[in-house]
Design an enzyme around this catalytic site. Structure first.
Site, mmCIF file in Angstrom:
data_model
loop_
_atom_site.group_PDB
_atom_site.id
_atom_site.type_symbol
_atom_site.label_atom_id
_atom_site.label_comp_id
_atom_site.label_asym_id
_atom_site.label_seq_id
_atom_site.Cartn_x
_atom_site.Cartn_y
_atom_site.Cartn_z
ATOM 1 N N ALA A 86 74.071 65.200 34.718
ATOM 2 C CA ALA A 86 75.417 65.579 35.147
ATOM 3 C C ALA A 86 76.051 66.528 34.129
ATOM 4 O O ALA A 86 75.640 66.574 32.976
ATOM 5 C CB ALA A 86 76.264 64.323 35.301
ATOM 6 N N ASN A 112 75.125 61.670 38.654
ATOM 7 C CA ASN A 112 76.360 60.929 38.386
ATOM 8 C C ASN A 112 77.455 61.892 37.962
ATOM 9 O O ASN A 112 77.932 61.854 36.833
ATOM 10 C CB ASN A 112 76.124 59.924 37.258
ATOM 11 C CG ASN A 112 75.713 58.577 37.802
ATOM 12 O OD1 ASN A 112 75.937 58.264 38.966
ATOM 13 N ND2 ASN A 112 75.113 57.774 36.939
ATOM 14 N N SER A 138 73.086 54.784 43.720
ATOM 15 C CA SER A 138 72.932 53.657 42.801
ATOM 16 C C SER A 138 71.668 52.868 43.112
ATOM 17 O O SER A 138 71.234 52.800 44.256
ATOM 18 C CB SER A 138 74.131 52.708 42.906
ATOM 19 O OG SER A 138 73.913 51.600 42.057
ATOM 20 N N GLY A 139 71.132 52.281 42.076
ATOM 21 C CA GLY A 139 69.941 51.458 42.264
ATOM 22 C C GLY A 139 68.916 51.690 41.181
ATOM 23 O O GLY A 139 67.893 51.015 41.131
ATOM 24 N N GLY A 140 69.216 52.663 40.310
ATOM 25 C CA GLY A 140 68.281 52.952 39.222
ATOM 26 C C GLY A 140 66.957 53.446 39.766
ATOM 27 O O GLY A 140 66.836 53.837 40.931
ATOM 28 N N LYS A 192 81.327 56.018 43.677
ATOM 29 C CA LYS A 192 80.185 55.674 42.817
ATOM 30 C C LYS A 192 80.677 55.379 41.400
ATOM 31 O O LYS A 192 80.200 54.447 40.738
ATOM 32 C CB LYS A 192 79.158 56.821 42.803
ATOM 33 C CG LYS A 192 78.049 56.666 41.747
ATOM 34 C CD LYS A 192 77.217 55.425 41.967
ATOM 35 C CE LYS A 192 75.985 55.215 41.134
ATOM 36 N NZ LYS A 192 75.829 55.648 39.810
ATOM 37 N N HIS A 195 82.160 52.020 41.493
ATOM 38 C CA HIS A 195 81.025 51.085 41.565
ATOM 39 C C HIS A 195 80.519 50.790 40.155
ATOM 40 O O HIS A 195 80.320 49.649 39.764
ATOM 41 C CB HIS A 195 79.907 51.687 42.433
ATOM 42 C CG HIS A 195 78.564 51.031 42.248
ATOM 43 N ND1 HIS A 195 77.772 51.263 41.128
ATOM 44 C CD2 HIS A 195 77.881 50.145 42.995
ATOM 45 C CE1 HIS A 195 76.674 50.543 41.210
ATOM 46 N NE2 HIS A 195 76.707 49.854 42.344
ATOM 47 N N ASN A 196 80.317 51.856 39.373
ATOM 48 C CA ASN A 196 79.807 51.661 38.017
ATOM 49 C C ASN A 196 80.820 50.927 37.152
ATOM 50 O O ASN A 196 80.443 50.109 36.305
ATOM 51 C CB ASN A 196 79.460 53.012 37.377
ATOM 52 C CG ASN A 196 78.152 53.562 37.902
ATOM 53 O OD1 ASN A 196 77.734 53.231 39.007
ATOM 54 N ND2 ASN A 196 77.506 54.407 37.135
ATOM 55 N N GLU A 199 80.507 47.443 37.897
ATOM 56 C CA GLU A 199 79.251 46.996 37.266
ATOM 57 C C GLU A 199 79.504 46.657 35.782
ATOM 58 O O GLU A 199 79.004 45.646 35.274
ATOM 59 C CB GLU A 199 78.237 48.138 37.419
ATOM 60 C CG GLU A 199 76.884 47.928 36.835
ATOM 61 C CD GLU A 199 76.042 49.209 36.962
ATOM 62 O OE1 GLU A 199 75.989 49.800 38.062
ATOM 63 O OE2 GLU A 199 75.456 49.628 35.958
ATOM 64 N N ARG A 297 82.455 47.027 24.994
ATOM 65 C CA ARG A 297 81.274 47.788 24.568
ATOM 66 C C ARG A 297 81.612 48.615 23.333
ATOM 67 O O ARG A 297 80.791 48.747 22.416
ATOM 68 C CB ARG A 297 80.796 48.712 25.691
ATOM 69 C CG ARG A 297 80.160 47.972 26.834
ATOM 70 C CD ARG A 297 79.375 48.937 27.702
ATOM 71 N NE ARG A 297 79.012 48.324 28.970
ATOM 72 C CZ ARG A 297 78.180 48.863 29.851
ATOM 73 N NH1 ARG A 297 77.619 50.029 29.599
ATOM 74 N NH2 ARG A 297 77.907 48.258 30.981
HETATM 75 P P1 NBP Z 1 68.242 62.977 33.495
HETATM 76 O O1 NBP Z 1 69.696 62.698 33.661
HETATM 77 O O2 NBP Z 1 67.579 62.533 32.257
HETATM 78 O O3 NBP Z 1 68.047 64.572 33.650
HETATM 79 C C1 NBP Z 1 66.769 65.154 33.479
HETATM 80 C C2 NBP Z 1 66.575 66.245 34.494
HETATM 81 O O4 NBP Z 1 67.589 67.263 34.343
HETATM 82 C C3 NBP Z 1 65.232 66.938 34.281
HETATM 83 O O5 NBP Z 1 64.712 67.264 35.542
HETATM 84 C C4 NBP Z 1 65.642 68.186 33.501
HETATM 85 O O6 NBP Z 1 64.735 69.233 33.626
HETATM 86 C C5 NBP Z 1 66.914 68.527 34.200
HETATM 87 N N1 NBP Z 1 67.748 69.509 33.479
HETATM 88 C C6 NBP Z 1 68.444 69.388 32.329
HETATM 89 BR BR1 NBP Z 1 68.473 67.917 31.268
HETATM 90 N N2 NBP Z 1 69.104 70.494 31.995
HETATM 91 C C7 NBP Z 1 68.819 71.370 32.966
HETATM 92 C C8 NBP Z 1 69.206 72.704 33.196
HETATM 93 N N3 NBP Z 1 70.045 73.334 32.389
HETATM 94 N N4 NBP Z 1 68.733 73.328 34.297
HETATM 95 C C9 NBP Z 1 67.890 72.696 35.132
HETATM 96 N N5 NBP Z 1 67.487 71.418 34.974
HETATM 97 C C10 NBP Z 1 67.958 70.763 33.907
HETATM 98 O O7 NBP Z 1 67.418 62.433 34.761
HETATM 99 P P2 NBP Z 1 67.530 61.052 35.557
HETATM 100 O O8 NBP Z 1 67.674 59.887 34.647
HETATM 101 O O9 NBP Z 1 66.417 61.098 36.528
HETATM 102 O O10 NBP Z 1 68.899 61.194 36.351
HETATM 103 C C11 NBP Z 1 69.162 62.254 37.252
HETATM 104 C C12 NBP Z 1 70.606 62.161 37.717
HETATM 105 O O11 NBP Z 1 70.773 60.911 38.413
HETATM 106 C C13 NBP Z 1 71.624 62.140 36.583
HETATM 107 O O12 NBP Z 1 72.773 62.828 36.970
HETATM 108 C C14 NBP Z 1 71.914 60.672 36.393
HETATM 109 O O13 NBP Z 1 73.188 60.448 35.839
HETATM 110 C C15 NBP Z 1 71.833 60.172 37.830
HETATM 111 N N6 NBP Z 1 71.517 58.736 37.972
HETATM 112 C C16 NBP Z 1 70.627 58.140 37.161
HETATM 113 C C17 NBP Z 1 70.332 56.790 37.324
HETATM 114 C C18 NBP Z 1 69.330 56.118 36.443
HETATM 115 O O14 NBP Z 1 69.156 54.896 36.604
HETATM 116 N N7 NBP Z 1 68.639 56.839 35.571
HETATM 117 C C19 NBP Z 1 70.949 56.066 38.336
HETATM 118 C C20 NBP Z 1 71.823 56.711 39.178
HETATM 119 C C21 NBP Z 1 72.105 58.057 38.990
HETATM 120 P P3 NBP Z 1 63.526 69.390 32.553
HETATM 121 O O15 NBP Z 1 62.473 68.427 33.000
HETATM 122 O O16 NBP Z 1 63.136 70.794 32.663
HETATM 123 O O17 NBP Z 1 64.096 69.026 31.198
#
Ligand code: NBP
Length: 486
Positions: A86, A112, A138-140, A192, A195-196, A199, A297
């Protein structure tokens, strides 16, 4: 498997996913498992290749390298789900996409994102003829793969195009999808965010219940795990209570100690709890349970300050209650009542946000889609859904008959727990603030009358009277007579 972009109409993808870290790759697989052809894109090609190598056989994927190739691989109107970090990364990807997309195409931000960013982005994309959906997911990791709860906000016309696909990959409870159109622009990311926030409150309340048994009653983590497992069979049944039992039962392989005893006691946060509280402050909605959770926290993470303060006096501390079984039951009831307050406050924030931004969020539908897939999924959400089905204009969840009765039957326990915790020196900020909120809500008169008097004294801020209309000011610095100011 299709492993390169192609221009033939028949092999185009119905959906594209860009951002193939843990969430994006699992959602891409989820789409593929449901029979969709999915175009894949990631800034660094290694993640795209890893997904194809490890899971390419699970469905139809189209591997792409450049943004142009990615967009060309999609059927029209193009639907692209962005799953990147984000903030600035999301803006960067939107900008790249918008340059190669065409009018009528749809961008879905599943990250997010802060809801005000989504409002801004939706307006900017609309100016370019692109449809933008901000979808809270949501759901990880596990939810993304097997069925998350999805909260999409954006133009209704674009929901018609992507809604059925999102509903299909979402979790289902009693045959109903955990995905529904929330409303326009930032509404999906707003709910959302709340929701968090809920949580956060849920986890803080669970932590306080654990602490009361651990420090208060001197129980071992494994024994407390059994209590949570038992609680999960009743009205507290929820994902978080279920996994609390599992985390507490876990033994560290290296030391043989309970895992919870070797984890550093400093809770991290990524920001959505803080955003929920900030938005609530702007809207003037008390979300005390969520705020206490965010602050708890913060206190946990103030390591230096805490280590400097461990010698502070405790005063005379009371012993644990003699009737352990009764106290555990009191804690269970206090947890349930405090949880109801946290949800009531969260839904108040959603009502206020919906009103402020003109979103018309259906709170009952929201409770319905939170029953599965998401982190706060709980049996209890059926009660919230029923409450709004009975009265869509409910002024507070705590006024719905089920909640009124449930809190009433927990009140004595709740008061005992908060007072006993204080006497024993065990901090229970969320339990305590929740019962204070409840007592404030039900009070006929609050000390705010005195606050108004003070404000009038030092700042001539005026006050209203209970016995006649108008606005008044007392001439505090003169003869203290009262004047009508309007
Ligand atoms: P991350 O939040 O760790 O983001 C990694 C991704 O962002 C990679 O694909 C990376 O590409 C890409 N990226 C970045 Br960093 N900077 C970039 C840029 N300038 N241009 C293009 N791509 C870029 O990944 P995640 O944990 O899978 O979460 C993805 C989204 O889902 C986030 O917004 C997160 O808040 C949300 N979310 C996560 C969860 C969870 O449980 N993890 C749950 C619900 C929502 P790269 O591979 O080239 O570095």
């Amino acid at each position: 498997m299709t492993n390169s972009a192609t221009s033939s109409a028949s092999s185009k993808a119905q959906i594209g996913v860009t951002g193939l870290a843990v969430m994006g790759s699992n959602i891409a697989r989820n789409f593929a498992h449901h029979g969709y052809t999915v175009a894949l894109h990631n800034r660094s090609i290694a993640k795209t290749d890893a997904l194809i190598d490890e899971h390419g056989g699970e469905g139809d994927f189209i591997r792409t390298e450049t943004m142009q190739e990615f967009v060309d691989a999609l059927e029209k109107p193009r639907r692209v789900l962005i799953m990147v970090k984000a903030g600035d990364p999301t803006d960067a990807v939107i900008s790249e996409l918008a340059d190669v997309m065409e009018k009528g195409d749809i961008i879905i931000d599943g990250g997010n994102s802060l809801f005000t960013d989504t409002i801004r982005r939706e307006a900017a994309m609309a100016e370019r003829g692109l449809n933008f959906i901000g979808a809270g997911i949501s759901g990880g990791e596990e939810g993304a793969l097997n069925g998350p709860s999805i909260m999409p906000g954006g133009p209704a016309v674009s929901y018609e195009s992507v809604g059925p696909m999102l509903e299909k990959i979402s979790a289902h409870v009693d045959g109903e999808p955990c995905c529904t159109h929330i409303g326009p622009d930032g509404s999906g990311h707003f709910v959302k965010m709340v929701h968090n926030g809920i949580e956060y409150a849920d986890m803080q309340l669970i932590g306080e219940a654990y602490d009361l048994m651990r420090r208060g009653l001197g129980m071992a983590p494994a024994e407390i795990a059994d209590v949570f497992a038992e609680w999960n069979k009743g009205e507290l049944e929820s994902y978080l209570v279920e996994i609390t039992a599992q985390v507490l039962a876990q033994v560290d392989a290296e030391t043989g100690k309970p895992l919870v005893d070797v984890i550093v006691d400093q809770a991290g946060q990524k920001g959505t709890g803080r955003w929920t509280v900030k938005a609530a402050l702007d809207l003037g909605i008390p979300v005390t349970g969520i705020a206490e959770a965010v602050f708890a926290r913060a206190l946990s993470s103030a390591a230096d300050q805490r280590s400097a303060a461990t010698s502070l006096a405790s005063g005379t501390l009371a012993e644990a209650p003699k009737d352990k079984k009764q106290f555990i039951e009191d804690i269970r009831r206090a947890l349930y009542a405090s949880k109801m307050v946290a949800y009531a406050q969260g839904f108040d924030e959603i009502s206020a946000g919906s009103q402020e931004y003109g979103w018309n969020v259906d709170r009952g539908a929201l409770a319905t889609i939170w029953r599965g897939g998401c982190i706060i999924r709980a049996k209890f959400l059926n009660r919230i859904r029923d409450a709004y089905a009975d009265n869509a204009d409910l002024p507070s969840l705590l006024l719905a008959p089920y909640f009124t009765d449930a809190v009433e039957s927990s009140l004595d326990s709740w008061r005992r727990v908060v007072s006993t915790a204080t006497l024993m020196g065990v901090p229970v900020p969320a339990f305590a603030s929740s019962i204070s909120y409840y007592d404030g809500l039900r009070s006929e008169r609050l000390p705010a009358a005195l606050t108004q008097g003070l404000r009038d004294y030092f700042g001539a801020h005026t006050y209203k009277r209970i016995d006649k209309p108008g606005t008044f000011h007392t001439l505090w610095g003169q003869d203290r007579t009262e004047v009508k100011t309007d």
